[in-house]
Structures are given as structure tokens and as C-alpha cells.
Motif scaffolding. Sequence first.
Motif, PDB file in Angstrom:
ATOM      1  N   THR A   1       0.836  -1.193   0.000  1.00  0.00           N
ATOM      2  CA  THR A   1       0.000   0.000   0.000  1.00  0.00           C
ATOM      3  C   THR A   1       0.871   1.243   0.000  1.00  0.00           C
ATOM      4  OG1 THR A   1      -0.120   0.086   2.410  1.00  0.00           O
ATOM      5  CG2 THR A   1      -1.850  -1.151   1.285  1.00  0.00           C
ATOM      6  N   ALA A   2       0.260   2.350  -0.392  1.00  0.00           N
ATOM      7  CA  ALA A   2       0.942   3.640  -0.353  1.00  0.00           C
ATOM      8  C   ALA A   2      -0.098   4.721  -0.091  1.00  0.00           C
ATOM      9  CB  ALA A   2       1.669   3.901  -1.669  1.00  0.00           C
TER      10      ALA A   2
ATOM     11  N   ALA B   1      -1.677  -2.469  -4.119  1.00  0.00           N
ATOM     12  CA  ALA B   1      -1.250  -3.365  -5.195  1.00  0.00           C
ATOM     13  C   ALA B   1      -1.188  -4.771  -4.627  1.00  0.00           C
ATOM     14  CB  ALA B   1       0.110  -2.941  -5.732  1.00  0.00           C
ATOM     15  N   LYS B   2      -1.659  -5.742  -5.402  1.00  0.00           N
ATOM     16  CA  LYS B   2      -1.639  -7.143  -4.985  1.00  0.00           C
ATOM     17  C   LYS B   2      -0.749  -7.908  -5.954  1.00  0.00           C
ATOM     18  CE  LYS B   2      -5.436  -9.005  -3.533  1.00  0.00           C
ATOM     19  NZ  LYS B   2      -6.776  -9.640  -3.453  1.00  0.00           N
TER      20      LYS B   2
ATOM     21  N   ALA C   1       3.378   1.432  -4.120  1.00  0.00           N
ATOM     22  CA  ALA C   1       2.551   0.287  -3.712  1.00  0.00           C
ATOM     23  C   ALA C   1       2.976  -0.986  -4.440  1.00  0.00           C
ATOM     24  CB  ALA C   1       1.072   0.580  -3.970  1.00  0.00           C
ATOM     25  N   VAL C   2       3.244  -0.880  -5.730  1.00  0.00           N
ATOM     26  CA  VAL C   2       3.669  -2.045  -6.506  1.00  0.00           C
ATOM     27  C   VAL C   2       5.018  -2.545  -6.006  1.00  0.00           C
ATOM     28  CG1 VAL C   2       4.408  -2.828  -8.792  1.00  0.00           C
ATOM     29  CG2 VAL C   2       2.297  -1.504  -8.550  1.00  0.00           C
ATOM     30  N   ASN C   3       5.950  -1.644  -5.778  1.00  0.00           N
ATOM     31  CA  ASN C   3       7.262  -2.064  -5.279  1.00  0.00           C
ATOM     32  C   ASN C   3       7.157  -2.735  -3.919  1.00  0.00           C
ATOM     33  OD1 ASN C   3       8.856  -1.387  -7.488  1.00  0.00           O
ATOM     34  ND2 ASN C   3       9.109   0.719  -6.797  1.00  0.00           N
ATOM     35  N   GLN C   4       6.303  -2.213  -3.052  1.00  0.00           N
ATOM     36  CA  GLN C   4       6.126  -2.829  -1.741  1.00  0.00           C
ATOM     37  C   GLN C   4       5.519  -4.229  -1.872  1.00  0.00           C
ATOM     38  OE1 GLN C   4       2.975  -1.808   1.300  1.00  0.00           O
ATOM     39  NE2 GLN C   4       4.753  -0.775   2.229  1.00  0.00           N
TER      40      GLN C   4
ATOM     41  N   ARG D   1       8.497 -11.302  -2.926  1.00  0.00           N
ATOM     42  CA  ARG D   1       9.835 -11.872  -3.057  1.00  0.00           C
ATOM     43  C   ARG D   1      10.287 -12.480  -1.730  1.00  0.00           C
ATOM     44  NH1 ARG D   1      12.161  -7.539  -4.847  1.00  0.00           N
ATOM     45  NH2 ARG D   1      11.837  -8.056  -7.023  1.00  0.00           N
ATOM     46  N   GLU D   2      10.064 -11.746  -0.629  1.00  0.00           N
ATOM     47  CA  GLU D   2      10.470 -12.237   0.684  1.00  0.00           C
ATOM     48  C   GLU D   2       9.684 -13.485   1.080  1.00  0.00           C
ATOM     49  OE1 GLU D   2       9.865  -8.746   3.081  1.00  0.00           O
ATOM     50  OE2 GLU D   2      11.760  -7.846   2.432  1.00  0.00           O
ATOM     51  N   ALA D   3       8.380 -13.474   0.849  1.00  0.00           N
ATOM     52  CA  ALA D   3       7.550 -14.632   1.198  1.00  0.00           C
ATOM     53  C   ALA D   3       7.926 -15.846   0.359  1.00  0.00           C
ATOM     54  CB  ALA D   3       6.068 -14.292   1.020  1.00  0.00           C
TER      55      ALA D   3
END
Length: 118
Positions: free
Chosen positions: A37-38, A45-46, A78-81, A87-89
Amino acid sequence: MFNNLGNLADMMRNAGKIRETVEKATESLGQLQVEGTAGGGVVTAKANGRLELLAVRIDPKLLADGDAELLEDLVTAAVNQALTKAREAAAQSLSSLAGGFPIPGLSTLLGPGGGGGA
């Protein structure tokens, strides 16, 4: 130095099973979904564990403002977050599956910071 040779030999014997397990895990990454989110939640973004953007939601109030530059910045953030969380998950999911052994090509799949050192 030679402590892990037995584990490596086991991995080599089980390469087909490991490959199948990794393929199933990679498929399941498509089911993993995270949100970024932002702007206090005005843009969401999902993304999935395959680092694919699934959806973007923009609060209609933000659209009414007509500030294109702000909207672009919030969507990008939001997309980058979302992609970072995905990526982390994915890296956590796949590295736990691998039992600490590096998976060849995992860092390529997950990009910078992914793959638990693979």
C-alpha cells in the motif's frame, strides 16, 4: 569441511524428487498473495509469489484530485512494496523447502535479495 558430503550425496540421489518438490512449490507460489500500500492505503497493489502483479486499486478520491504525478508515485510505491513482500515470502517458502541448501536458479527467479543466498 566434509560434514556436508553425506547430505550432498543424498541430494544427488534424490535429485528427481527434489526437482518435483521444487516444481510443486513454484506452482504454489502462484497461490501466495500479498499486498503493498501507499498513501495511507489510497493505493493498493496485490502480487503473487511468482512476482506477478495481480491487481491495483486506487481510491476514487485520489483520481478526483487529478494530480497525475502523485498518483504515479503512489502506484509505483505500492507495486514495489507488494513485489518486495512477495519476493520475501517466496524466498522464505522455498528456502524452508530446500532445508537450507541453495536452489540453483532461485536467485534468478526471485531477483535481488531472494533465494536465501542461492
